[in-house]
Design a protein around this motif. Structure first.
Motif, short mmCIF file in Angstrom:
data_model
loop_
_atom_site.label_atom_id
_atom_site.label_comp_id
_atom_site.label_asym_id
_atom_site.label_seq_id
_atom_site.Cartn_x
_atom_site.Cartn_y
_atom_site.Cartn_z
N HIS A 1 0.73 -1.34 0.07
CA HIS A 1 -0.18 0.18 0.18
C HIS A 1 0.62 1.60 0.44
N CYS A 2 2.03 0.89 -0.74
CA CYS A 2 2.71 2.27 -0.68
C CYS A 2 2.88 3.67 -0.97
N GLU A 3 1.57 3.22 -2.18
CA GLU A 3 0.79 4.53 -3.13
C GLU A 3 0.37 5.77 -1.69
N TYR A 4 -0.23 4.75 -0.50
CA TYR A 4 -1.29 5.50 0.42
C TYR A 4 -0.11 5.98 1.92
N ASN A 5 0.41 5.20 2.35
CA ASN A 5 1.35 5.55 3.16
C ASN A 5 2.96 5.43 2.89
N ARG A 6 3.23 5.93 1.83
CA ARG A 6 4.47 6.55 1.34
C ARG A 6 5.75 5.40 1.56
N CYS A 7 5.28 4.55 2.10
CA CYS A 7 6.50 3.66 2.84
C CYS A 7 7.67 2.96 1.40
N THR A 8 8.74 3.09 1.53
CA THR A 8 9.33 2.91 0.65
C THR A 8 9.94 1.12 0.77
N LEU A 9 10.65 0.42 0.02
CA LEU A 9 11.48 -0.71 0.66
C LEU A 9 12.71 -0.51 1.30
N GLU A 10 13.48 0.58 0.94
CA GLU A 10 14.49 1.28 2.25
C GLU A 10 14.02 1.32 3.11
N ARG A 11 12.93 2.13 3.54
CA ARG A 11 12.59 2.79 4.77
C ARG A 11 12.73 1.73 5.46
N ILE A 12 11.63 0.30 4.88
CA ILE A 12 11.03 -0.09 5.47
C ILE A 12 12.21 -1.42 5.72
N THR A 13 12.97 -1.60 5.00
CA THR A 13 13.65 -2.63 5.14
C THR A 13 15.26 -1.86 6.74
N GLU A 14 14.90 -0.88 7.33
CA GLU A 14 15.63 -0.29 7.41
C GLU A 14 15.28 -0.18 9.43
N VAL A 15 13.68 0.07 9.22
CA VAL A 15 13.04 0.10 9.96
C VAL A 15 13.17 -2.05 10.62
N CYS A 16 12.92 -2.39 10.11
CA CYS A 16 12.81 -3.80 10.46
C CYS A 16 14.20 -4.70 10.97
N LEU A 17 15.83 -3.70 10.65
CA LEU A 17 16.80 -3.83 10.66
C LEU A 17 17.02 -3.57 11.84
N GLN A 18 16.52 -2.23 12.73
CA GLN A 18 16.13 -2.18 13.48
C GLN A 18 15.57 -2.81 14.89
N MET A 19 14.55 -3.27 14.39
CA MET A 19 13.85 -3.24 15.39
C MET A 19 13.75 -5.23 15.85
N MET A 20 14.35 -5.78 14.60
CA MET A 20 15.01 -7.10 14.83
C MET A 20 16.12 -7.05 15.15
N THR A 21 17.30 -6.67 14.85
CA THR A 21 18.81 -6.71 15.24
C THR A 21 19.24 -5.99 16.55
N SER A 22 18.64 -5.22 16.70
CA SER A 22 18.93 -4.01 17.90
C SER A 22 19.12 -5.33 19.42
N SER A 23 20.15 -4.45 20.02
CA SER A 23 21.13 -5.43 21.46
C SER A 23 21.37 -4.68 22.18
N ALA A 24 21.22 -5.29 23.40
CA ALA A 24 21.70 -4.48 24.58
C ALA A 24 22.58 -4.40 24.81
N SER A 25 23.55 -4.83 24.08
CA SER A 25 24.76 -5.28 24.54
C SER A 25 26.25 -4.27 24.21
N ASP A 26 26.83 -3.30 24.38
CA ASP A 26 28.15 -2.76 24.72
C ASP A 26 28.87 -2.63 23.34
N ASN A 27 28.97 -2.25 22.85
CA ASN A 27 30.13 -2.28 21.41
C ASN A 27 31.51 -1.25 21.49
N SER A 28 31.37 -0.30 23.05
CA SER A 28 32.40 -0.16 22.81
C SER A 28 33.88 0.15 23.21
N PHE A 29 33.26 -1.68 24.01
CA PHE A 29 34.98 -1.91 23.79
C PHE A 29 36.00 -2.48 22.75
#
Length: 357
Positions: free
Chosen positions: A300-328
């Motif tokens: 339904h991208c013609e209504y919600n203005r979603c793009t493959l690139e943006r939804i891919t980034e949303v999924c990446l952020q939601m599904m791969t975010s981690s509580a671990s600290d990578n600063s070390f």
């Protein structure tokens, strides 16, 4: 000598403050509660006071406690107020659910050239689905608010012990492991509300944050098992979906599952099948369910203005975010992780345009 001693004693600073237990009662995730104390100079000398950290701590208090004033100078008979604020964030919620954290701490108020005043602080956490693991959520048939925290932690331990009977696990405040839900009910209810709430045609869905008041209402309904009564914006439901997934102690797709090298386009279908088969049942069900919803959203991208690139980034952020600290990590290790994340991004883009095998 007696007169001299009295004069010297009059020069010793003295303050008065409430050192009794500060019990702020029940607290909820991301909801602020405050308590005010009064510090009074009851001596004849100027009193300089400040909060200090305990020997084993780096800060004056645990992360869920903050004070608006950390130090001050009081003239004789002068008073000041200090507001102690309690707020449970996602890191604290994870610790509480894992049994590694308690809402108990002691603030130490130090009077310069005087005594230390211990200020014990305690609170009771009202459980939320945010910060809970997928395994704990699918094994909780009743609202999470009704499950005592200690019982839930014990149940989590029992689930990891394959030799413990289901009846014992049930008595520990959980449900029988054989009747685990296919999906966390909180996740299903949120996505169902998006599906039925015309979110498919909502402009800039997942691009705008939800309203804080509506997010709180939705979260309370999920935690207490109540119906969604308020007419909340689809953006608020989308915000809750993101919060649940990003708040998982272990991300839906852990780093170990990322491809170590770029996946060839000709081998993409085979690699995706192998990737899906490697996931535990709960993670597999959630991933398939979410990508089915996201593909419908893109249709339904013609209504919600979603793009493959943006939804891919949303999924990446939601599904791969981690509580671990990578600063070390070293620079090379961080670069390597970034490359593997880009490879995972290509996998997600493929899943968004290709039905599950």
């Amino acid at each position: 000598m007696k007169s001299l001693g009295a004069w010297k004693n009059s020069e010793v600073p003295s303050i008065e403050c409430n050192t009794e237990l500060i019990d702020v009662g029940r607290v909820r995730y991301d909801v602020v509660k405050s308590h005010t104390i009064t510090v009074t100079n009851n001596g004849k000398a100027i009193a300089y006071w400040r909060f200090v950290s305990k020997v084993e701590d780096a800060d004056i208090a645990k992360r869920w406690i903050s004070v608006d004033v950390r130090q001050g100078l009081l003239l004789p008979t002068e008073s000041t107020t200090v507001t102690i604020t309690i707020k449970v964030d996602i890191a604290t919620a994870r610790g509480l659910n894992a049994g590694k954290e308690l809402l108990e701490d002691v603030l130490v108020l130090r009077l310069e050239n005087g005594h230390d005043f211990p200020l014990p602080v305690t609170a009771e956490y009202e459980r939320s689905c945010l910060g809970m693991s997928l395994e704990a959520l699918v094994n909780a048939h009743e609202p999470v608010r009704n499950i005592p925290l200690i019982a839930a932690v014990r149940h989590s331990e029992l689930l990891e012990d394959n030799g413990v009977a289901n009846e014992v696990a049930q008595s520990a405040g959980g449900t029988k492991t054989g009747t685990a839900l296919q999906l966390p009910k909180e996740l299903w209810r949120t996505v169902d509300a998006l599906w039925s709430g015309n979110a498919m045609k909502e402009k800039d869905i997942f691009a705008m944050p939800g309203l804080s008041g509506e997010v709180l209402i939705i979260r309370e309904a999920l935690d207490c098992g109540k119906e969604f009564t308020a007419a909340c914006s689809p953006h608020s439901y989308a915000q809750i979906l993101q919060d649940i997934l990003e708040g998982l102690p272990v991300p839906l797709v852990p780093f170990e599952s990322y491809p170590t090298s770029e996946v060839d386009a000709a081998q993409m279908r085979l690699w995706v099948r192998k990737f899906l088969d490697s996931l535990p049942p709960v993670q597999y069900n959630v991933l398939v369910y979410l990508f089915s919803f996201m593909r419908e959203l893109l249709s339904h991208c013609e209504y919600n203005r979603c793009t493959l690139e943006r939804i891919t980034e949303v999924c990446l952020q939601m599904m791969t975010s981690s509580a671990s600290d990578n600063s070390f990590l070293s620079r090379d290790e961080r670069n390597s992780r970034q490359q593997r994340r880009l490879h995972m991004r290509a996998i997600f883009a493929h899943l968004l345009i290709t039905p599950m095998l």
